[in-house]
Motif scaffolding. Structure first.
Motif, PDB file in Angstrom:
ATOM      1  N   VAL A  63      -0.549   2.727  -8.618  1.00 57.26           N
ATOM      2  CA  VAL A  63       0.119   3.178  -7.395  1.00 57.26           C
ATOM      3  C   VAL A  63      -0.596   2.577  -6.198  1.00 57.26           C
ATOM      4  O   VAL A  63      -1.815   2.435  -6.178  1.00 57.26           O
ATOM      5  CB  VAL A  63       0.178   4.714  -7.283  1.00 57.26           C
ATOM      6  CG1 VAL A  63       1.037   5.293  -8.404  1.00 57.26           C
ATOM      7  CG2 VAL A  63      -1.209   5.337  -7.304  1.00 57.26           C
ATOM      8  N   THR A  64       0.193   2.198  -5.176  1.00 55.84           N
ATOM      9  CA  THR A  64      -0.404   1.590  -3.993  1.00 55.84           C
ATOM     10  C   THR A  64      -1.110   2.621  -3.123  1.00 55.84           C
ATOM     11  O   THR A  64      -2.128   2.315  -2.493  1.00 55.84           O
ATOM     12  CB  THR A  64       0.659   0.857  -3.155  1.00 55.84           C
ATOM     13  OG1 THR A  64       1.686   1.792  -2.769  1.00 55.84           O
ATOM     14  CG2 THR A  64       1.285  -0.286  -3.949  1.00 55.84           C
ATOM     15  N   HIS A  65      -0.571   3.842  -3.087  1.00 57.72           N
ATOM     16  CA  HIS A  65      -1.202   4.931  -2.347  1.00 57.72           C
ATOM     17  C   HIS A  65      -0.530   6.225  -2.797  1.00 57.72           C
ATOM     18  O   HIS A  65       0.410   6.202  -3.593  1.00 57.72           O
ATOM     19  CB  HIS A  65      -1.130   4.724  -0.834  1.00 57.72           C
ATOM     20  CG  HIS A  65       0.239   4.614  -0.249  1.00 57.72           C
ATOM     21  ND1 HIS A  65       1.165   3.655  -0.630  1.00 57.72           N
ATOM     22  CD2 HIS A  65       0.870   5.342   0.734  1.00 57.72           C
ATOM     23  CE1 HIS A  65       2.265   3.788   0.075  1.00 57.72           C
ATOM     24  NE2 HIS A  65       2.120   4.816   0.900  1.00 57.72           N
ATOM     25  N   GLY A  90      -7.650   8.230  -2.827  1.00 59.69           N
ATOM     26  CA  GLY A  90      -6.468   8.919  -3.313  1.00 59.69           C
ATOM     27  C   GLY A  90      -6.676   9.644  -4.620  1.00 59.69           C
ATOM     28  O   GLY A  90      -5.965  10.614  -4.913  1.00 59.69           O
ATOM     29  N   ALA A  91      -7.645   9.192  -5.417  1.00 57.56           N
ATOM     30  CA  ALA A  91      -7.823   9.741  -6.765  1.00 57.56           C
ATOM     31  C   ALA A  91      -7.981  11.264  -6.788  1.00 57.56           C
ATOM     32  O   ALA A  91      -7.322  11.943  -7.593  1.00 57.56           O
ATOM     33  CB  ALA A  91      -9.009   9.061  -7.445  1.00 57.56           C
ATOM     34  N   PRO A  92      -8.821  11.871  -5.935  1.00 57.73           N
ATOM     35  CA  PRO A  92      -8.978  13.334  -6.004  1.00 57.73           C
ATOM     36  C   PRO A  92      -7.673  14.084  -5.745  1.00 57.73           C
ATOM     37  O   PRO A  92      -7.472  15.187  -6.256  1.00 57.73           O
ATOM     38  CB  PRO A  92     -10.016  13.634  -4.914  1.00 57.73           C
ATOM     39  CG  PRO A  92     -10.737  12.347  -4.696  1.00 57.73           C
ATOM     40  CD  PRO A  92      -9.711  11.283  -4.923  1.00 57.73           C
ATOM     41  N   PRO A 123      -4.495  15.000 -15.184  1.00 53.96           N
ATOM     42  CA  PRO A 123      -5.801  15.231 -15.810  1.00 53.96           C
ATOM     43  C   PRO A 123      -6.823  14.241 -15.260  1.00 53.96           C
ATOM     44  O   PRO A 123      -6.538  13.045 -15.125  1.00 53.96           O
ATOM     45  CB  PRO A 123      -5.525  14.972 -17.297  1.00 53.96           C
ATOM     46  CG  PRO A 123      -4.043  15.122 -17.457  1.00 53.96           C
ATOM     47  CD  PRO A 123      -3.445  14.659 -16.165  1.00 53.96           C
ATOM     48  N   ALA A 124      -8.008  14.750 -14.943  1.00 55.18           N
ATOM     49  CA  ALA A 124      -9.020  13.908 -14.303  1.00 55.18           C
ATOM     50  C   ALA A 124      -9.390  12.697 -15.148  1.00 55.18           C
ATOM     51  O   ALA A 124      -9.681  11.619 -14.608  1.00 55.18           O
ATOM     52  CB  ALA A 124     -10.266  14.736 -14.001  1.00 55.18           C
ATOM     53  N   ASP A 125      -9.354  12.863 -16.468  1.00 56.39           N
ATOM     54  CA  ASP A 125      -9.759  11.748 -17.313  1.00 56.39           C
ATOM     55  C   ASP A 125      -8.690  10.676 -17.449  1.00 56.39           C
ATOM     56  O   ASP A 125      -8.912   9.643 -18.087  1.00 56.39           O
ATOM     57  CB  ASP A 125     -10.179  12.237 -18.701  1.00 56.39           C
ATOM     58  CG  ASP A 125      -9.061  12.932 -19.462  1.00 56.39           C
ATOM     59  OD1 ASP A 125      -7.998  13.211 -18.869  1.00 56.39           O
ATOM     60  OD2 ASP A 125      -9.248  13.194 -20.670  1.00 56.39           O
ATOM     61  N   GLY A 150      -4.070   0.857   7.252  1.00 55.01           N
ATOM     62  CA  GLY A 150      -3.204   0.698   8.416  1.00 55.01           C
ATOM     63  C   GLY A 150      -2.083   1.708   8.344  1.00 55.01           C
ATOM     64  O   GLY A 150      -1.892   2.513   9.247  1.00 55.01           O
ATOM     65  N   HIS A 151      -1.341   1.668   7.236  1.00 51.92           N
ATOM     66  CA  HIS A 151      -0.353   2.709   6.945  1.00 51.92           C
ATOM     67  C   HIS A 151      -1.080   3.973   6.502  1.00 51.92           C
ATOM     68  O   HIS A 151      -0.708   5.083   6.887  1.00 51.92           O
ATOM     69  CB  HIS A 151       0.590   2.222   5.845  1.00 51.92           C
ATOM     70  CG  HIS A 151       1.550   3.244   5.352  1.00 51.92           C
ATOM     71  ND1 HIS A 151       2.713   3.575   6.025  1.00 51.92           N
ATOM     72  CD2 HIS A 151       1.529   4.024   4.239  1.00 51.92           C
ATOM     73  CE1 HIS A 151       3.353   4.510   5.359  1.00 51.92           C
ATOM     74  NE2 HIS A 151       2.664   4.804   4.272  1.00 51.92           N
ATOM     75  N   ALA A 152      -2.092   3.788   5.685  1.00 56.64           N
ATOM     76  CA  ALA A 152      -2.936   4.888   5.211  1.00 56.64           C
ATOM     77  C   ALA A 152      -4.294   4.299   4.844  1.00 56.64           C
ATOM     78  O   ALA A 152      -4.394   3.133   4.446  1.00 56.64           O
ATOM     79  CB  ALA A 152      -2.311   5.574   3.993  1.00 56.64           C
ATOM     80  N   ARG A 153      -5.340   5.107   4.960  1.00 58.92           N
ATOM     81  CA  ARG A 153      -6.678   4.607   4.621  1.00 58.92           C
ATOM     82  C   ARG A 153      -6.844   4.400   3.126  1.00 58.92           C
ATOM     83  O   ARG A 153      -7.751   3.689   2.693  1.00 58.92           O
ATOM     84  CB  ARG A 153      -7.747   5.582   5.145  1.00 58.92           C
ATOM     85  CG  ARG A 153      -7.914   5.542   6.655  1.00 58.92           C
ATOM     86  CD  ARG A 153      -9.187   6.249   7.099  1.00 58.92           C
ATOM     87  NE  ARG A 153      -9.134   7.678   6.859  1.00 58.92           N
ATOM     88  CZ  ARG A 153      -8.672   8.573   7.739  1.00 58.92           C
ATOM     89  NH1 ARG A 153      -8.198   8.167   8.900  1.00 58.92           N
ATOM     90  NH2 ARG A 153      -8.669   9.849   7.455  1.00 58.92           N
ATOM     91  N   HIS A 154      -5.980   5.047   2.334  1.00 59.77           N
ATOM     92  CA  HIS A 154      -6.102   4.963   0.876  1.00 59.77           C
ATOM     93  C   HIS A 154      -5.051   4.006   0.292  1.00 59.77           C
ATOM     94  O   HIS A 154      -4.514   4.270  -0.779  1.00 59.77           O
ATOM     95  CB  HIS A 154      -5.950   6.355   0.264  1.00 59.77           C
ATOM     96  CG  HIS A 154      -4.637   7.010   0.572  1.00 59.77           C
ATOM     97  ND1 HIS A 154      -4.397   7.674   1.748  1.00 59.77           N
ATOM     98  CD2 HIS A 154      -3.488   7.084  -0.133  1.00 59.77           C
ATOM     99  CE1 HIS A 154      -3.164   8.136   1.740  1.00 59.77           C
ATOM    100  NE2 HIS A 154      -2.579   7.789   0.607  1.00 59.77           N
ATOM    101  N   HIS A 155      -4.816   2.901   0.950  1.00 55.26           N
ATOM    102  CA  HIS A 155      -3.754   1.985   0.532  1.00 55.26           C
ATOM    103  C   HIS A 155      -4.318   0.732  -0.137  1.00 55.26           C
ATOM    104  O   HIS A 155      -5.218   0.086   0.385  1.00 55.26           O
ATOM    105  CB  HIS A 155      -2.919   1.574   1.750  1.00 55.26           C
ATOM    106  CG  HIS A 155      -1.592   0.960   1.400  1.00 55.26           C
ATOM    107  ND1 HIS A 155      -1.480  -0.286   0.821  1.00 55.26           N
ATOM    108  CD2 HIS A 155      -0.319   1.419   1.534  1.00 55.26           C
ATOM    109  CE1 HIS A 155      -0.212  -0.569   0.620  1.00 55.26           C
ATOM    110  NE2 HIS A 155       0.522   0.463   1.042  1.00 55.26           N
ATOM    111  N   HIS A 156      -3.752   0.404  -1.295  1.00 53.84           N
ATOM    112  CA  HIS A 156      -4.016  -0.865  -1.970  1.00 53.84           C
ATOM    113  C   HIS A 156      -2.728  -1.686  -2.029  1.00 53.84           C
ATOM    114  O   HIS A 156      -1.638  -1.125  -2.222  1.00 53.84           O
ATOM    115  CB  HIS A 156      -4.463  -0.644  -3.421  1.00 53.84           C
ATOM    116  CG  HIS A 156      -5.902  -0.348  -3.589  1.00 53.84           C
ATOM    117  ND1 HIS A 156      -6.398   0.344  -4.676  1.00 53.84           N
ATOM    118  CD2 HIS A 156      -6.989  -0.648  -2.832  1.00 53.84           C
ATOM    119  CE1 HIS A 156      -7.719   0.459  -4.576  1.00 53.84           C
ATOM    120  NE2 HIS A 156      -8.093  -0.136  -3.467  1.00 53.84           N
TER     121      HIS A 156
END
Length: 299
Positions: A63-65, A90-92, A123-125, A150-156
């Motif tokens: 996922v990009t974000h 974004g993971a948490p 699930p965290a794992d 730019g759109h979001a700090r958690h963006h790939h």
């Protein structure tokens, strides 16, 4: 085996070609880029079946974000054994989406369910945080994460050879249209960071760019230039209203009028204009850009 990339139309809110998920076939299976929201999960599952893919074959989801229109269904796939790859910020929120959902509820209120459906914890794992520049092996292919705030700090942006999956980093351009709209929801719009991200994307030398909203383009350089010009002009337009002390209602009215004029000048008809609004509600960008300027003390 050549890589095959299939945009899957999630038919968001009954509007075709506004949100895509991408089925990527490699030499060792399939991967999914973007999941869409929980409200379109049934459609995504049907699209996969139509493509001859069983749900259990989806072992990797990128996922990009974590905005709900891009990753709202990620937890569902993780619960069924897929590994979800996402930005560390974004993971948490995939593992515990409660804060994300509270924030979205403040914006969307009683429309949350109809817009986004159910968002379940992953699930965290099954969630892997991927740093900038790191590579992910999936379906016998190598994807690289490119940090693009730019759109979001958690963006790939996800890079696959000369192909990019851009999320929202290259704006919104619906099929058959030339106009590129700016998605700038609160709270993380950042003009300077976005311009730096666009420069970085240019440096990747991509031949094809896949937008989540919606689909591929091979006119990568020209569209990035056009989008950057729109980004700067739109940010300044809202900035002037903020400096003038305009009310939110006035800003929404003036912004809506401007967007309609720009879309019309670009040849966007009424049907396509409604689809753009479904993909990118105008009040979100007004609120996001106004917040940016207010934080900079422009009010």
């Amino acid at each position: 085996m050549a890589v095959e990339i299939h945009p899957l139309d999630l038919d968001f809110q009954g509007t075709p070609q506004t949100i895509a998920s991408f089925l990527v076939r490699g030499p060792d299976g399939v991967a999914l880029v973007e999941t869409g929201p929980g409200s379109t999960l049934r459609t995504l599952r049907r699209r996969l079946a139509e493509s001859g893919v069983e749900e259990g074959e989806v072992r990797a989801v990128l996922v990009t974000h974590i905005h709900l229109d891009h990753a709202g269904a990620a937890g569902w796939w993780a619960r069924r054994g897929a590994t979800v790859y996402v930005h560390p910020r974004g993971a948490p929120h995939l593992v515990d989406p409660s804060r994300l959902l509270r924030s979205a509820t403040r914006i969307y209120g009683d429309r949350m369910d109809v817009l986004w459906g159910e968002t379940v914890p992953a699930p965290a794992d099954r969630v892997v945080a991927v740093e900038d520049g790191e590579e992910v092996s999936a379906a016998g292919l190598t994807f690289q994460a490119v940090e693009t705030p730019g759109h979001a700090r958690h963006h790939h942006v996800w890079r696959l050879g000369r192909v990019l999956f851009s999320g929202d980093a290259a704006g919104i351009r619906l099929p058959g249209e030339s106009w590129i709209d700016l998605p700038a929801p609160p709270p993380e719009f950042d003009l300077e960071a976005w311009k730096e991200s666009l420069a970085r994307i240019r440096g990747l030398g991509a031949r094809t760019l896949y937008r989540t909203h919606f689909g591929p383009t091979t006119e990568v350089a020209a569209e990035l230039d056009a989008f950057e010009a729109s980004l700067e002009e739109t940010a300044e337009f809202v900035g002037r209203m903020v400096r003038e002390g305009a009310s939110r209602e006035e800003m929404l009215t003036r912004y809506g009028r401007r967007v309609r004029e720009l879309a019309s000048e670009a040849g966007v008809d009424e049907t396509a204009a409604r689809a753009y609004e479904v993909a990118n509600p105008r009040e979100m960008s007004v609120d996001g850009i106004a917040r940016y300027w207010n934080q900079r003390g422009e009010a």
